[in-house]
Design an enzyme around this catalytic site. Structure first.
Site, PDB file in Angstrom:
ATOM      1  N   GLU A   1       0.873  -1.175   0.000  1.00 55.86           N
ATOM      2  CA  GLU A   1       0.000   0.000   0.000  1.00 55.86           C
ATOM      3  C   GLU A   1       0.906   1.219   0.000  1.00 55.86           C
ATOM      4  O   GLU A   1       1.546   1.533   1.009  1.00 55.86           O
ATOM      5  CB  GLU A   1      -0.912   0.004   1.222  1.00 55.86           C
ATOM      6  CG  GLU A   1      -1.853   1.192   1.251  1.00 55.86           C
ATOM      7  CD  GLU A   1      -2.682   1.264   2.533  1.00 55.86           C
ATOM      8  OE1 GLU A   1      -3.087   2.378   2.891  1.00 55.86           O
ATOM      9  OE2 GLU A   1      -2.893   0.212   3.155  1.00 55.86           O
TER      10      GLU A   1
ATOM     11  N   CYS B   1      -1.795   8.768   2.510  1.00 55.92           N
ATOM     12  CA  CYS B   1      -1.677   8.306   1.131  1.00 55.92           C
ATOM     13  C   CYS B   1      -2.876   8.723   0.297  1.00 55.92           C
ATOM     14  O   CYS B   1      -2.777   8.887  -0.913  1.00 55.92           O
ATOM     15  CB  CYS B   1      -1.499   6.801   1.096  1.00 55.92           C
ATOM     16  SG  CYS B   1      -2.791   5.892   1.953  1.00 55.92           S
TER      17      CYS B   1
END
Length: 459
Positions: free
Chosen positions: A231, A266
Site C-alpha cells: 500500500e 496516502c
C-alpha cells in the site's frame, strides 16, 4: 551484534521522549522461529475464538483511548483529537472485519450434486510480515494484522521507527486480549532492521509506505514466490464541477480532505481542479477555510495543524514551493516553515499551477495544495489521468451520473462522489500503478492473507 539505542523524538518540541533498543539480527531470527512454532496452534484455534480475541482487543482500545491517543500525539505530532479519531476509526474498521470474518473465511461449497462435491477452503499463509507506517499506525495496522490474525496467521509486525512506542502498545494490548505471545511479535528498529525481515523465509509480506521503498521490497522478495502486498503513496486528484450547489461547504470539505493530519496520508487530496465558472468563488472560500485553522502544539485544544512527523519533509515542501514559484505559480496562503521548535510548516495554497511543477506531479505528503482552473470535464479528466499514481480520485458535482462517468475514466482503486479522503471497511482498499498492489479491507482483504485450496470430492 550489539544493540543500538534508538531515540524517540517529539516532533512538536524536538525533545527526546524515550528510547528503545533495536532488535539484533539474532533477535529477529529468534522471534521468527517462535512465530513459526506457534502458528500451527493458532491456525487450529476456531475462527470464532480468534474473533472473540480481536473483539476484546477492540474493547481495550476504547478503554485505553486517552492514553493511546496521547502517546500517538507525542510520537507523530498529530493533534490530540485527530489521534482519538484514529483509534476510534480503527475500532470501526475492526468491527466490520470481526463481524464478517466467520462468513468470509469459512469453506465455500461451489458444487453439491450426486457423486460430486466441490469446495474452497481458505488456509492461512503462515507467518506474515507487516512493515507498517507512521502516519496512521492504528488504521494501516488493523488493515493488515487484524485480518491476518483472524485468518490464522502469525504476524511479525515492524512499526515505523517514528511510531515505535505506539507499536509496542499495540502488541501489549493484543496479548492482554488473548493473542498468544508467539503469534504476534514486534520487531523494533529503523531501515537496517527492516532489511533483515526481507531475508527471512516468511510466507507473505504487507508493506505500507512510499513507492520507492515498496518497489525495493517487492523486487527483493519476488524470488521467494510468496504474496507481497504494497500500500503505497498517492497524488490523488479532485475535481469540482460547475454544478455544485454549496460552494462554501464543498471548499471546506475539500480543504479538510487535503490538510487533515497535515496532509500526511496516502489518500489525502493532493491536486485540485476547479471548473472556471466557479473557480474564483471556490478559491475564496477555500482560502478562508485554511486561514481559519489554528496552528500550534498538538496537545492544545482546537489545534488543527500540528507539526510534521518527520523533519526531512519540511525541506521537501520548501522545494516544491520554490519550484512552483520559479515556474510561475502564485502563493496565496503559507509557503514556509514556522520558526521555533518543532517541524512546523504553514498550510500552503498555490494557484496558477501546471503539471510542469513538482507540486502537481510528485507526492507532497504535507500541508500543501495546488489548485488549477479548468474549462470543462474533459480537461479535468485529462489532467486527473496525468499521474503515475492510482489510489483515489474525487468528483464534486450535483449529478451522480456525471461524476461516475468521470471516475470511470480514472485509473484509481477508489472513486469518490461528493466526498474524499475516506475509507470504508466494507469496500476493498487497493492501489494501482505506483500506488501499490494488493487489497485490504472488505471480504477481499480478509481473504488476502489466505491461500485457497480446492477440494474435488467424489463418492
Amino acid at each position: 551484534m550489539q544493540k543500538i539505542i534508538m531515540k524517540i523524538i517529539n516532533p512538536a518540541t524536538e525533545e527526546v521522549i524515550g528510547d528503545v533498543k533495536e532488535d539484533t539480527k539474532e533477535g529477529v531470527l529468534a522471534k521468527f522461529q517462535a512465530l513459526k512454532a506457534a502458528q500451527p496452534g493458532w491456525q487450529k484455534t476456531p475462527v470464532s475464538d480468534r474473533v472473540n480475541v480481536l473483539r476484546i482487543y477492540s474493547n481495550l482500545l476504547e478503554k485505553n483511548m486517552e492514553q493511546l491517543a496521547a502517546l500517538l500525539t507525542s510520537e507523530v505530532g498529530k493533534p490530540l483529537q485527530q489521534s482519538r479519531n484514529e483509534v476510534a476509526g480503527a475500532r470501526t474498521r475492526m468491527k466490520w472485519l470481526i463481524d464478517n470474518a466467520e462468513k468470509y473465511l469459512a469453506e465455500e461449497w461451489m458444487v453439491k450434486e450426486p457423486g460430486l462435491f466441490e469446495k474452497i477452503a481458505y488456509e492461512p499463509l503462515g507467518v506474515v510480515c507487516n512493515i507498517s507506517a507512521w502516519n496512521y499506525p492504528y488504521l494501516v495496522g488493523v488493515n493488515a494484522f487484524v485480518p491476518a490474525l483472524l485468518a490464522g496467521n502469525a504476524v511479525m509486525y515492524k512499526p515505523s521507527e517514528y511510531s515505535t512506542l505506539t507499536g509496542l502498545e499495540m502488541e501489549r494490548l493484543l496479548k492482554e486480549a488473548g493473542v498468544p505471545d508467539d503469534v504476534f511479535q514486534v520487531v523494533v528498529g529503523a531501515r537496517e532492521v527492516g532489511a533483515l525481515l526481507l531475508d527471512l523465509p516468511l510466507d507473505g509480506y504487507f508493506f505500507t509506505g512510499s513507492y520507492k521503498t515498496g518497489k525495493y521490497i517487492y523486487e527483493k522478495v519476488a524470488p521467494k514466490m510468496v504474496p507481497c502486498q504494497c500500500e503505497l503513496g498517492g497524488k490523488d486528484p479532485l475535481y469540482v464541477a460547475d454544478d455544485v450547489s454549496d460552494i462554501k461547504a464543498v471548499a471546506a470539505g475539500t480543504a479538510d480532505g487535503a490538510f487533515y493530519n497535515n496532509g500526511q496520508s496516502c489518500c489525502s487530496v493532493e491536486r485540485i481542479y476547479v471548473h472556471e465558472k466557479i473557480y474564483d468563488r471556490y478559491l475564496d472560500e477555500f482560502t478562508k477555510e485554511v486561514k481559519s485553522w489554528k496552528i500550534g502544539q498538538p496537545t492544545e485544544a482546537d489545534v488543527y495543524i500540528g507539526p510534521l512527523s518527520r523533519k526531512e519533509q519540511v525541506a521537501v515542501l520548501e522545494n516544491q514551493v520554490k519550484d512552483a514559484e520559479a515556474k510561475g505559480a502564485k502563493l496565496v496562503v503559507g509557503g514556509k516553515s514556522i520558526a521555533g521548535k518543532g517541524y512546523y510548516f504553514e498550510p500552503t495554497v498555490l494557484v496558477n499551477v501546471d503539471h510542469s511543477m513538482s507540486v502537481m506531479h510528485d507526492e507532497s505528503f504535507g500541508p500543501i495544495i495546488g489548485i488549477m482552473k479548468v474549462k470543462n470535464d474533459d480537461e479535468a479528466v485529462k489532467l486527473m489521468q496525468d499521474t503515475e499514481y492510482g489510489l483515489t480520485a474525487s468528483v464534486y458535482s450535483h449529478g451522480q451520473a456525471r461524476a461516475e462517468k468521470i471516475l470511470q475514466q480514472i485509473n484509481a482503486g477508489t472513486g469518490y462522489w461528493n466526498c474524499c479522503d475516506r475509507v470504508s471497511a466494507a469496500l476493498p482498499w487497493s492501489g494501482r500503478m505506483h500506488s501499490g498492489i494488493g487489497t485490504t479491507l472488505s471480504h477481499a482483504g480478509l481473504r488476502a492473507f489466505t491461500k485457497p485450496k480446492s477440494y474435488h470430492l467424489k463418492g
